[in-house]
Design an enzyme around this catalytic site. Structure first.
Site, PDB file in Angstrom:
ATOM      1  N   TYR A  98       0.833  -1.195   0.000  1.00  8.39           N
ATOM      2  CA  TYR A  98       0.000   0.000   0.000  1.00  8.39           C
ATOM      3  C   TYR A  98       0.874   1.254   0.000  1.00  8.39           C
ATOM      4  O   TYR A  98       0.684   2.175  -0.801  1.00  8.39           O
ATOM      5  CB  TYR A  98      -0.900  -0.015   1.242  1.00  8.39           C
ATOM      6  CG  TYR A  98      -1.701   1.244   1.434  1.00  8.39           C
ATOM      7  CD1 TYR A  98      -2.849   1.473   0.682  1.00  8.39           C
ATOM      8  CD2 TYR A  98      -1.321   2.211   2.380  1.00  8.39           C
ATOM      9  CE1 TYR A  98      -3.598   2.631   0.856  1.00  8.39           C
ATOM     10  CE2 TYR A  98      -2.068   3.371   2.557  1.00  8.39           C
ATOM     11  CZ  TYR A  98      -3.203   3.574   1.793  1.00  8.39           C
ATOM     12  OH  TYR A  98      -3.929   4.708   1.962  1.00  8.39           O
TER      13      TYR A  98
ATOM     14  N   LYS B 126       1.204   4.405  -2.736  1.00  3.95           N
ATOM     15  CA  LYS B 126       0.965   5.810  -2.396  1.00  3.95           C
ATOM     16  C   LYS B 126       2.214   6.660  -2.677  1.00  3.95           C
ATOM     17  O   LYS B 126       2.097   7.837  -3.041  1.00  3.95           O
ATOM     18  CB  LYS B 126       0.541   5.943  -0.934  1.00  3.95           C
ATOM     19  CG  LYS B 126      -0.879   5.443  -0.663  1.00  3.95           C
ATOM     20  CD  LYS B 126      -1.930   6.311  -1.367  1.00  3.95           C
ATOM     21  CE  LYS B 126      -3.347   5.874  -1.043  1.00  3.95           C
ATOM     22  NZ  LYS B 126      -4.371   6.668  -1.757  1.00  3.95           N
TER      23      LYS B 126
END
Lengths: 253, 469
Positions: A158, A162
């Site tokens: 994740y 990002k």
């Protein structure tokens, strides 16, 4: 076209069920606003949000959008423009958090998450930027995360998505300089929302409302990045420069 | 491909190929910018640019003195028309001047004042073009007696969307003429105009000044005495509260005659060379306009005005264009800019005016040099702003907390009173407010559709307020 106070007439939320996205839309809506379009994979999922936003003189609709299907994105943006005309503010709020322990053993699931969080945002972001250049104005709000500022082991799939998204958004903003269009990168810390339900909160955690408040303020004052809460910016100046040996030992959930 | 054109400036053919980079534009308030392809143009090559213009349309821009987004066209083409006051033709028999639309009132006055002519209407700045003056149908201190700029235009040469050039006037193509007066540049490109000028003996004004202690007082003074003066305007202190609410300084006057001049001025009665004394630097990181500084300024301004004084001689620039002495004063508001709010309420709706003045006073919004004016009769233009009633114009920093909500509230008071907002100043209101304030909007749109069926002429303001689709 936004008015002098940065109040948009048309808002497109990509990730129409996102708590943060909906909170931002809620704070951007004013008597100036005429159209809100909520884009999500299953348009019917946006029904409660539509009901909550609806007010006199403003149309709220939902439209199907699949972040993981870049081939459809240019046409998607064209469809929205055909429906509502110039788009003043676009909020990129879709994304999946996923579970690192699962990703560790499921590279396909990991790649799917990255496709949504990064690849999908790049392709739709570029399609939106193209439209912004055409209309000579527009603000793109990209929900990044502090997780991408220094990627940590507990959620590095994740976090890395990002990190890529954050870099993309900054570069896109710079490339739009002088065109009348702008990009705002929002870097929240841990946000209490549907996405993080059940997870233990990190220090300096925040809420969708607080993120929305800070985002709208940053939009109006023309900033390019905003951290929520603001103190995270200084915390990450330190974290970013910690030697790996130290960083790895930190108890960062 | 080479550029075409006859007077040195030209629209490069790149426009046609849409290869011109966007440059950011804002209005005088420096809010709500957008990117347009900005190019100089001359009347010779304008037709080309229009016929081959981009999908996002074309707009003429003058000196960018409208406050909001009237003179920008996001994603489209914005043309600046070159022009020189030296080419203006002054007909001394009829007192008419024929002048290029790109010429500013500043340039024009420098040519005509020494020859004994003043513009029929001037706004608070002389840095507006003739084209802009017509497109906004500007008004000045003489509206109560002489109407707005459009009332004094005899003829307009304009370029239409199909590339043809027409000559129109109140007696020739009146539909298009009155749709162009106040039409915000959305009916075509004004290239040249013939204006009925005012003959003057001197470059001075003779001015009476009176202080009014509250709103009631100023309205009474203007109601009872404006008809005796050619020019009349009140400056109103919107930060004064309680029994001082609406305290004002009223200045009224006319052009001075040679007989009224004394001393050195008699030697050169029509000397005219106004200067910009100082300019604000390009970067002012923070607004210097705040509650404290404006309160102090307003107090000073009110106190320095005489209680009552008659027959003072002022220069033209001092009387009509005091703010022009400071170049780029809009920068004082800092990077976030400011909003000018100008509305009118009809006579008989003074209560609405009072409520709005009260609301500003209570809010503490830093507003200086608010201007109150009593309008006379309106003209036939469907989108012309002035109509019999009171108009109030004020500047406020756009970062003032809660300003937007307050203005939306005030909009309702204005509209419920049968009033409206001035398009050349607007940067915040809604299509709904414009529809209510301008009941003849549909009539204007029908004329526009007739002369521009494919929507060549476009602006951000037109899109934002639903003037055009």
């Amino acid at each position: 076209m936004q008015n002098a106070f940065g109040e948009p007439q048309t808002i497109l939320l990509l990730g129409g069920t996102s708590d943060i996205g909906r909170a931002i839309v809620g704070k951007l809506v004013s008597p100036t606003c005429r159209n809100v379009v909520l884009a999500c994979r299953t348009p019917s999922a946006a029904e409660p949000a539509i009901a909550a936003l609806r007010r006199d003189g403003m149309t709220v609709t939902s439209i199907a959008f699949d972040a993981s299907a870049p081939l459809t994105h240019a046409e998607f943006v064209a469809d929205v423009v055909a429906q509502v005309g110039d788009i003043d503010v676009v909020i990129v709020a879709f994304g999946v958090l996923g579970d690192q322990a699962t990703f560790d053993h499921d590279p396909v699931a990991a790649s799917e998450a990255v496709t949504i969080n990064y690849v999908g945002a790049v392709s739709v972001g570029l399609a939106v930027a193209e439209q912004f250049r055409k209309q000579g104005h527009g603000q793109l709000v990209v929900l990044s995360s502090v997780a991408g500022e220094r990627v940590r082991k507990s959620n590095f799939v994740y976090g890395s998505s990002k990190a890529g998204l954050d870099g993309f958004a900054q570069g896109l903003g710079d490339s739009l300089e002088g065109t009348g269009a702008k990009v705002l990168v929002v870097r929240p810390g841990f946000v209490h929302s549907a996405m993080t339900a059940g997870l233990a909160a990190a220090p300096l955690s925040t809420t969708p409302d607080a993120v929305a408040e800070a985002t709208v303020k940053a939009l109006r004052s023309g900033r390019r990045t905003v951290w929520v809460p603001g103190a995270l910016r200084y915390m990450f100046i330190v974290l970013r420069h910690l030697p790996g040996a130290v960083f790895r030992r930190l108890p960062l959930g | 491909m080479a550029a075409v054109g006859c007077s040195g400036v030209a629209v490069p053919v790149d426009v046609v190929n849409k290869q011109v980079a966007l440059s950011p534009l804002t209005g005088w308030g420096r809010t709500g910018g957008s990117g347009s392809s900005v190019l100089p143009a001359s009347s010779a090559n304008l037709g080309d640019a229009v016929v081959h213009g981009p999908d996002r349309g074309v707009l003429m821009r003058g000196l960018g003195r409208s406050y909001g987004d009237a003179a920008q066209n996001g994603g489209g083409l914005v043309l600046r028309l070159a022009g020189s006051a030296g080419d203006a033709i002054l007909d001394e028999a009829t007192h008419r001047v024929t002048v290029g639309a790109g010429v500013s009132i500043d340039d024009l006055l420098r040519v005509t004042v020494p020859r004994g002519y003043f513009v029929p209407v001037t706004p608070g700045t002389r840095f507006v073009t003739i084209g802009g003056a017509i497109a906004s149908d500007i008004h000045g201190k003489n509206h109560h007696g002489e109407g707005s700029f459009g009332n004094h235009v005899q003829r307009i040469t304009m370029l239409l969307a199909d590339g043809s050039t027409v000559e129109i006037g109140p007696d020739r193509g009146p539909d298009l003429f009155w749709a162009t007066v106040g039409g915000m540049g959305l009916t075509g490109a004004i290239i040249e105009a013939t204006i009925q000028m005012i003959p003057i003996e001197t470059s001075r004004c003779i001015v009476d000044t009176t202080r009014a202690h509250d709103l009631e007082h100023i309205l009474t003074l203007m109601d009872e005495g404006d008809h005796r003066y050619r020019y009349s305007v009140a400056w109103i202190d919107l930060m004064a509260k309680g029994r001082h609410l609406g305290r004002s300084v009223l200045t009224r006057g006319d052009h001075a005659t040679v007989a009224e001049l004394q001393g050195a001025a008699t030697a050169s009665p029509r000397a005219y060379d106004p200067r910009v004394i100082a300019s604000v630097p390009p970067v002012v990181p923070l607004s210097v306009i705040n509650t404290l500084s404006v309160k102090a300024f307003n107090e000073f301004w009110f106190r320095k005005a005489p209680m009552y004084r008659t027959g003072e001689i002022h220069s033209l620039a001092g009387f009509f264009h005091p703010l022009d002495m400071v170049g780029a004063w809009n920068r004082l508001y800092g990077p976030r800019g400011f909003v000018q709010y100008q509305f009118l309420v009809p006579f008989g709706e003074e209560e609405a005016l009072r409520r709005i003045v009260e609301r500003f006073a209570a809010s503490g919004a830093a507003s200086f040099l608010a201007v109150l004016k009593r309008f006379g009769a309106s003209n036939p233009a469907p989108l012309s702003f002035p109509a019999p009633g009171w108009t109030l114009a004020l500047d406020i920093p756009s970062s003032f907390n809660g300003l937007s909500d307050m203005l939306h509230d005030l909009d309702r008071i204005v509209l419920d009173a049968g009033g409206r907002h001035y398009l050349a100043k607007d940067s915040h209101t809604t299509p709904h407010a414009i529809k209510r304030g301008y009941p003849r909007l549909a009539e204007w749109q029908a004329v526009r559709d007739r002369f521009d069926p494919s929507g060549v002429w476009r602006s951000d303001l037109g899109r934002r307020l639903g003037l055009i689709d």
